[in-house]
Scaffold this active site. Structure first.
Site, PDB file in Angstrom:
ATOM      1  N   LYS A 109      48.335 -44.772 -10.302  1.00 46.66           N
ATOM      2  CA  LYS A 109      48.069 -43.455 -10.882  1.00 46.66           C
ATOM      3  C   LYS A 109      48.713 -43.359 -12.261  1.00 46.66           C
ATOM      4  O   LYS A 109      49.852 -43.807 -12.463  1.00 46.66           O
ATOM      5  CB  LYS A 109      48.634 -42.382  -9.955  1.00 46.66           C
ATOM      6  N   SER A 184      46.380 -34.297  -7.420  1.00 39.83           N
ATOM      7  CA  SER A 184      46.253 -34.898  -8.724  1.00 39.83           C
ATOM      8  C   SER A 184      45.989 -36.410  -8.707  1.00 39.83           C
ATOM      9  O   SER A 184      45.696 -36.993  -9.749  1.00 39.83           O
ATOM     10  CB  SER A 184      47.527 -34.631  -9.538  1.00 39.83           C
ATOM     11  N   SER A 208      49.194 -33.863  -3.524  1.00 33.86           N
ATOM     12  CA  SER A 208      48.470 -34.678  -4.505  1.00 33.86           C
ATOM     13  C   SER A 208      48.132 -36.088  -4.059  1.00 33.86           C
ATOM     14  O   SER A 208      47.300 -36.749  -4.683  1.00 33.86           O
ATOM     15  CB  SER A 208      49.256 -34.744  -5.818  1.00 33.86           C
TER      16      SER A 208
END
Length: 499
Positions: A109, A184, A208
């Site tokens: 990520k 996210s 997330s």
């Protein structure tokens, strides 16, 4: 070698699947691996590479072909590291295994530092950034032999349940491109679900990891704060609001998560939350599971409720007692999570944006704009809320003495169409933050949570369930998750990603 045990998903359709079955019936392992090695589970990829039945060079090439074919529609990647991954694969082709992830292609990520690369975190305000070294989590998977294929997309400042920003744009859900992959860690979940990556590293301050996993039909683990180092993550995970956030693994199965977790877990002096917790051997056969059909004031859709019921039946099939569990004393939990996640950092975020507000993206400001501009937070309020949070945590853990694992919804709703913000649930409208309460509660209370896929809606969207544990008992959640997946059987793949 059995079809269902070798692939992390259901049988692919079409002529390629026929070729696969033909090769399988003929026991032609090389033909199988040449057809679709990227569809093997992370665990199977690792095993075959160590046995020298699968080439890291071929495996990386297969993943890069998948990325080239599908990422234009998904838009999951911020940066692709194809040349570096190929070179690394060639370098270890004939080398002894360097660890449990030797030769396995992963993604990261774009909130974790990777040396010499920017950590953009979806924001124009980070265009200047270049990391001086790898984040601890990235260093650990590299030392275990992983090959990094690229960094994946996220909303600006990780502040939204949709993944979109001014730099990379919108990430779409592999199951239906009109739907969000979540946030996210939306880019990470989309890449893994679409077989562009075997697994990777995400972060979770309000669901997330778990919400995108639930939306995309993969598995994700939110560990106890301090179990996996978040050093080298942006925004920095530190006191006071940072007590919500963690780094954790994402993959297609709980078995794959366990491999990643064992690599990632461990003490790190650079992480202020890090604790020297030794690995534990779980005893699943001695536990009682509490069934939380819904958290207080968090109604769920029929599809979510049905997935939880199916998961409960899987637990019963394992011979484990499962009983209704009604949590008490959590009435203020939504308010306290919102305080630490949104209200407390709002002033600092607005100071960053001052004079450049037009450069901010809606994913970074949507929740921020819910916080009044004139809101003043005193030191006393912070301390009182920390105390209230700790008392609430103790109350839940007291109730969990007899139920070390809870089965609960992952989220109130399945994946939603881009920019949708209200849904009818149990006769009333539920808005975005409300819909995420089954996930955010765990961030507030600092307990681990595991999401695994368990059902598919009538509209063809995956639905996950959530296992909730006591602090530092991630191994128990993972072991139970693995056994539940065995009862459930192979989970379907997103349509169109089987080649």
């Amino acid at each position: 070698m059995r079809f269902n045990s070798e692939l992390s998903g259901s049988a692919p359709a079409g002529s390629l699947a026929d070729s696969y079955r033909s090769a399988l019936l003929g026991c032609d392992v090389r033909a199988i691996l040449n057809l679709m090695p990227h569809r093997l589970s992370l665990a199977k990829q690792s095993e075959l590479i160590r046995r020298r039945s699968l080439s890291p060079v071929e495996l990386v090439a297969a993943h890069l072909r998948q990325i080239e074919k599908h990422n234009p529609a998904l838009n999951a990647f911020v940066v692709q590291l194809a040349a570096a991954a190929r070179a690394a694969a060639r370098a270890i082709e004939s080398a002894p295994a360097s660890g449990p992830l030797h030769g396995v292609p992963l993604t990261v990520k774009d909130s974790f530092d990777m040396e010499a690369l920017p950590t953009l975190c979806g924001s124009r305000f980070r265009l200047w950034h270049r990391a001086s070294k790898d984040a601890t989590a990235v260093s650990r998977v590299r030392r275990a032999g992983a090959l990094i294929l690229g960094k994946t997309n996220c909303p600006e400042f990780l502040a939204n349940y949709e993944t979109d920003n001014h730099i990379t744009g919108r990430t779409n859900n592999p199951w239906n491109l009109d739907f969000t992959a979540g946030g996210s860690s939306g880019g990470e979940s989309a890449a893994i679900a679409a077989f562009c990556s075997a697994g990777g590293i995400g972060s979770d301050g309000g669901g997330s990891i778990r919400v995108p996993a639930h939306f995309c039909g993969i598995a994700g683990l939110k560990p106890t704060p301090g179990r996996v180092s978040a050093a080298g993550h942006f925004p920095e995970i530190s006191h006071p609001g940072g007590l919500l956030g963690v780094a954790g693994p994402m993959a297609r199965t709980a078995a794959d998560l366990r491999i990643l977790f064992e690599v990632l877990a461990g003490y790190d002096c650079e992480d202020p939350f890090s604790a020297p917790v030794a690995a534990r051997k779980p005893r699943v056969g001695r536990i009682r599971v509490g069934l939380v059909e819904q958290w207080p004031d968090a109604p769920v859709t029929p599809a979510v409720a049905e997935a939880v019921r199916k998961a409960a039946r899987a637990i019963e099939a394992l011979g484990l007692p499962i009983e209704p569990f009604i949590p008490k004393g959590l009435e203020r939990a939504p308010h306290l999570w919102w305080f630490f996640f949104a209200e407390l950092p709002a002033q600092f975020t607005r100071e960053l944006l001052t004079g450049r507000e037009h450069e901010a993206h809606w994913t970074g400001t949507e929740l921020l704009n819910r916080v009044p501009h004139d809101m003043h937070i005193s030191g006393r309020t912070v301390v009182e809320n920390l105390g209230a949070r700790d008392r609430m945590r103790c109350t839940l853990l007291q109730q969990m003495k007899e139920f070390p694992v809870l089965l609960a919804p992952a989220c109130c709703i399945p994946a939603f169409r881009h920019r949708t913000r209200r849904w009818p649930v149990e006769g009333r409208d539920v808005e975005l933050v409300e819909a995420m309460r089954p996930a955010t509660l765990l961030n507030l209370l600092g307990v681990p949570g595991l999401v695994i896929p368990f059902d598919v809606t009538a509209d063809g969207l995956p639905v996950g369930i959530q296992l909730v544990g006591r602090p530092w008992e991630e191994e128990l959640l993972l072991e139970l998750g693995i056994r539940m997946e065995e009862v459930r059987g192979p989970f379907p793949s997103p349509p169109g990603y089987s080649d």
